[in-house]
Motif scaffolding. Structure first.
Motif, PDB file in Angstrom:
ATOM      1  N   VAL A  57      35.182  29.855-115.312  1.00  0.00           N
ATOM      2  CA  VAL A  57      34.726  31.108-115.927  1.00  0.00           C
ATOM      3  C   VAL A  57      33.740  30.810-117.067  1.00  0.00           C
ATOM      4  CG1 VAL A  57      35.467  33.162-117.193  1.00  0.00           C
ATOM      5  CG2 VAL A  57      36.765  32.389-115.208  1.00  0.00           C
ATOM      6  N   GLU A  58      33.995  29.751-117.840  1.00  0.00           N
ATOM      7  CA  GLU A  58      33.053  29.378-118.907  1.00  0.00           C
ATOM      8  C   GLU A  58      31.682  29.037-118.325  1.00  0.00           C
ATOM      9  OE1 GLU A  58      32.651  29.610-122.162  1.00  0.00           O
ATOM     10  OE2 GLU A  58      34.408  30.827-121.712  1.00  0.00           O
ATOM     11  N   SER A  59      31.681  28.272-117.218  1.00  0.00           N
ATOM     12  CA  SER A  59      30.405  27.917-116.573  1.00  0.00           C
ATOM     13  C   SER A  59      29.707  29.150-116.022  1.00  0.00           C
ATOM     14  CB  SER A  59      30.637  26.931-115.429  1.00  0.00           C
ATOM     15  OG  SER A  59      31.031  25.695-115.925  1.00  0.00           O
ATOM     16  N   MET A  60      30.504  30.066-115.457  1.00  0.00           N
ATOM     17  CA  MET A  60      29.906  31.307-114.934  1.00  0.00           C
ATOM     18  C   MET A  60      29.215  32.068-116.067  1.00  0.00           C
ATOM     19  SD  MET A  60      32.827  32.775-112.349  1.00  0.00           S
ATOM     20  CE  MET A  60      33.010  32.155-110.671  1.00  0.00           C
ATOM     21  N   ARG A  61      29.867  32.124-117.218  1.00  0.00           N
ATOM     22  CA  ARG A  61      29.278  32.858-118.350  1.00  0.00           C
ATOM     23  C   ARG A  61      27.950  32.235-118.758  1.00  0.00           C
ATOM     24  NH1 ARG A  61      34.596  33.509-120.721  1.00  0.00           N
ATOM     25  NH2 ARG A  61      35.288  35.577-120.129  1.00  0.00           N
ATOM     26  N   LEU A  62      27.933  30.897-118.822  1.00  0.00           N
ATOM     27  CA  LEU A  62      26.691  30.199-119.206  1.00  0.00           C
ATOM     28  C   LEU A  62      25.569  30.530-118.221  1.00  0.00           C
ATOM     29  CD1 LEU A  62      27.253  26.446-120.096  1.00  0.00           C
ATOM     30  CD2 LEU A  62      26.070  28.203-121.427  1.00  0.00           C
ATOM     31  N   ALA A  63      25.904  30.424-116.928  1.00  0.00           N
ATOM     32  CA  ALA A  63      24.891  30.689-115.892  1.00  0.00           C
ATOM     33  C   ALA A  63      24.411  32.141-115.973  1.00  0.00           C
ATOM     34  CB  ALA A  63      25.482  30.399-114.515  1.00  0.00           C
ATOM     35  N   LEU A  64      25.344  33.032-116.204  1.00  0.00           N
ATOM     36  CA  LEU A  64      24.974  34.461-116.176  1.00  0.00           C
ATOM     37  C   LEU A  64      24.188  34.886-117.410  1.00  0.00           C
ATOM     38  CD1 LEU A  64      28.082  36.070-114.462  1.00  0.00           C
ATOM     39  CD2 LEU A  64      25.842  35.526-113.496  1.00  0.00           C
ATOM     40  N   GLN A  65      24.464  34.248-118.552  1.00  0.00           N
ATOM     41  CA  GLN A  65      23.633  34.532-119.735  1.00  0.00           C
ATOM     42  C   GLN A  65      22.175  34.226-119.402  1.00  0.00           C
ATOM     43  OE1 GLN A  65      25.483  32.059-122.667  1.00  0.00           O
ATOM     44  NE2 GLN A  65      26.937  33.666-123.231  1.00  0.00           N
TER      45      GLN A  65
ATOM     46  N   HIS B  52      29.627  24.013-110.225  1.00  0.00           N
ATOM     47  CA  HIS B  52      30.297  24.736-111.305  1.00  0.00           C
ATOM     48  C   HIS B  52      30.391  23.952-112.598  1.00  0.00           C
ATOM     49  CE1 HIS B  52      33.365  22.805-108.697  1.00  0.00           C
ATOM     50  NE2 HIS B  52      33.746  22.315-109.858  1.00  0.00           N
ATOM     51  N   GLU B  53      29.957  22.690-112.622  1.00  0.00           N
ATOM     52  CA  GLU B  53      30.095  21.878-113.840  1.00  0.00           C
ATOM     53  C   GLU B  53      29.147  22.387-114.933  1.00  0.00           C
ATOM     54  OE1 GLU B  53      31.834  19.570-115.381  1.00  0.00           O
ATOM     55  OE2 GLU B  53      30.262  19.361-116.895  1.00  0.00           O
ATOM     56  N   GLU B  54      29.749  22.602-116.108  1.00  0.00           N
ATOM     57  CA  GLU B  54      29.012  23.197-117.224  1.00  0.00           C
ATOM     58  C   GLU B  54      27.732  22.434-117.580  1.00  0.00           C
ATOM     59  OE1 GLU B  54      31.646  24.144-120.454  1.00  0.00           O
ATOM     60  OE2 GLU B  54      29.981  24.070-121.883  1.00  0.00           O
ATOM     61  N   SER B  55      27.788  21.074-117.547  1.00  0.00           N
ATOM     62  CA  SER B  55      26.640  20.305-118.030  1.00  0.00           C
ATOM     63  C   SER B  55      25.426  20.356-117.094  1.00  0.00           C
ATOM     64  CB  SER B  55      27.036  18.861-118.325  1.00  0.00           C
ATOM     65  OG  SER B  55      27.943  18.401-117.393  1.00  0.00           O
ATOM     66  N   GLU B  56      25.584  20.845-115.883  1.00  0.00           N
ATOM     67  CA  GLU B  56      24.408  20.945-114.993  1.00  0.00           C
ATOM     68  C   GLU B  56      24.058  22.387-114.643  1.00  0.00           C
ATOM     69  OE1 GLU B  56      24.919  19.212-111.120  1.00  0.00           O
ATOM     70  OE2 GLU B  56      26.640  20.441-110.623  1.00  0.00           O
ATOM     71  N   ILE B  57      24.869  23.336-115.109  1.00  0.00           N
ATOM     72  CA  ILE B  57      24.731  24.685-114.570  1.00  0.00           C
ATOM     73  C   ILE B  57      23.441  25.365-115.032  1.00  0.00           C
ATOM     74  CG2 ILE B  57      25.918  26.273-116.189  1.00  0.00           C
ATOM     75  CD1 ILE B  57      26.586  25.912-112.417  1.00  0.00           C
ATOM     76  N   GLN B  58      22.960  24.991-116.243  1.00  0.00           N
ATOM     77  CA  GLN B  58      21.714  25.620-116.693  1.00  0.00           C
ATOM     78  C   GLN B  58      20.511  25.112-115.897  1.00  0.00           C
ATOM     79  OE1 GLN B  58      22.861  25.077-120.847  1.00  0.00           O
ATOM     80  NE2 GLN B  58      22.314  27.231-121.171  1.00  0.00           N
ATOM     81  N   ALA B  59      20.502  23.817-115.604  1.00  0.00           N
ATOM     82  CA  ALA B  59      19.404  23.263-114.788  1.00  0.00           C
ATOM     83  C   ALA B  59      19.405  23.889-113.397  1.00  0.00           C
ATOM     84  CB  ALA B  59      19.560  21.750-114.679  1.00  0.00           C
ATOM     85  N   LEU B  60      20.592  24.066-112.832  1.00  0.00           N
ATOM     86  CA  LEU B  60      20.669  24.626-111.477  1.00  0.00           C
ATOM     87  C   LEU B  60      20.319  26.117-111.472  1.00  0.00           C
ATOM     88  CD1 LEU B  60      23.839  22.771-110.157  1.00  0.00           C
ATOM     89  CD2 LEU B  60      21.431  22.266-109.692  1.00  0.00           C
ATOM     90  N   THR B  61      20.713  26.819-112.520  1.00  0.00           N
ATOM     91  CA  THR B  61      20.366  28.242-112.603  1.00  0.00           C
ATOM     92  C   THR B  61      18.849  28.406-112.697  1.00  0.00           C
ATOM     93  OG1 THR B  61      22.459  28.710-113.682  1.00  0.00           O
ATOM     94  CG2 THR B  61      20.766  30.380-113.912  1.00  0.00           C
ATOM     95  N   THR B  62      18.204  27.527-113.422  1.00  0.00           N
ATOM     96  CA  THR B  62      16.738  27.580-113.537  1.00  0.00           C
ATOM     97  C   THR B  62      16.078  27.446-112.166  1.00  0.00           C
ATOM     98  OG1 THR B  62      16.879  26.568-115.710  1.00  0.00           O
ATOM     99  CG2 THR B  62      14.724  26.503-114.636  1.00  0.00           C
TER     100      THR B  62
END
Ligand SMILES: Nc1ncnc2c1ncn2[C@@H]1O[C@H](COP(=O)(O)OP(=O)(O)O)[C@@H](O)[C@H]1O
Ligand SMILES: Cc1ncsc1CCOP(=O)(O)O
Length: 265
Positions: free
Chosen positions: A73-81, A46-56
């Protein structure tokens, strides 16, 4: 239909998709183990700084608001975008929505990212309707699953998502299409997080499949048949939890097909 469901179970066992779970602190361990048992590869993060790499990297996402907080919730939003713009499948579990306005507002904002599937108990699904206040009791259901059918259909059409309602009878709805599953066991209500397990399994089944509706049916059918099969041998909720994990791993085609009680339409 039943042959197709078994074939989806078999495919999952052999394809090992990576499932990114942004989930609650109650069920992290049990849902990770359930995903491993059916052949998926879970990561909980759930950590914001890794969530984009993991979503990829992930084949699908499981978004569960059971123990939400602002950072999560902020991290969820980033991942879901990211998931939304790259058409990655994801499933939403609106745990306890309706129990607080924070949960309700959060779920409404996450729905804008177009979930492939929404799964909840009847009270949670009824609480997704913006135009009526629904009596809630924490994360438990106060309603029979058929009492959420109208809202489920409306939500399915509004968000172009498959909706699964869990309970004594499970329903899977895709717009006008509806499937009913009459398996499971009442003792399953006494194991925390089995609804969340159903959601995580849906995340695994939709990961590499082109049929979201059938994949959701397969996930719900598998857990409810497994629960029913092992409940006879369970001495109580704790052994039921363990037996469910074992049976998710070793259920046979014969056991699945002989016990599944499914009604289409
Ligand atoms: N009364 C019941 N009888 C049979 N099966 C049940 C019953 N309640 C729950 N289940 C099973 O447990 C699964 C999880 O459902 P539920 O307890 O409604 O989820 P949640 O944890 O979200 O409230 C269902 O999909 C169903 O298979
Ligand atoms: C007890 C509890 N509290 C916050 S999340 C959670 C687990 C809920 O799991 P489920 O919705 O599957 O019963």
């Amino acid at each position: 239909m039943v042959d197709n469901l078994w074939s989806l179970i078999q495919t999952l066992r052999h394809t090992n998709p990576l499932i990114l779970n942004m989930t609650n602190q109650v069920v992290m361990n049990t849902t990770a183990n359930a995903l491993l048992a059916v052949g998926a590869s879970p990561i909980m993060a759930h950590e914001e700084s890794e969530i984009q790499a993991l979503t990829t990297q992930a084949d699908s996402l499981v978004i569960n608001i059971g123990t939400l907080d602002k950072l999560l919730v902020e991290s969820m939003r980033l991942a879901l975008q990211q998931a939304h713009s790259s058409h990655k499948p994801w499933v939403l579990d609106p745990v306890g929505v309706g129990a607080s306005s924070y949960r309700t507002e959060t779920v409404q904002s996450l729905l804008q990212f177009s979930p492939s599937v929404i799964r909840g108990n009847a009270t949670e699904i009824r609480s997704l309707s913006a135009d009526k206040a629904v009596l809630s009791k924490g994360v438990d259901s106060l309603h029979r699953s058929d009492e959420a059918l109208n809202t489920a259909k409306m939500v399915s059409l509004k968000y172009a998502a498959v909706v699964a309602i869990s309970g004594a009878t499970d329903y899977i709805i895709d717009g006008e299409r509806i499937v009913r599953i009459e398996n499971g066991d009442p003792m399953m209500r006494l194991v925390t997080g089995l609804g969340c397990t159903a959601t995580a399994l849906i995340g695994a089944f939709i990961a590499r499949s082109s049929t979201v509706f059938e994949s959701t049916i397969a996930a719900v059918a598998l857990l409810s048949v497994v629960g029913e099969l092992v409940a006879k041998r369970a001495e109580g909720p704790a052994s039921l939890q363990l037996l469910i994990h074992d049976k998710l791993y070793n259920i046979t085609e014969q056991e699945f097909k002989d016990h599944l009680k499914i009604v289409v339409g």
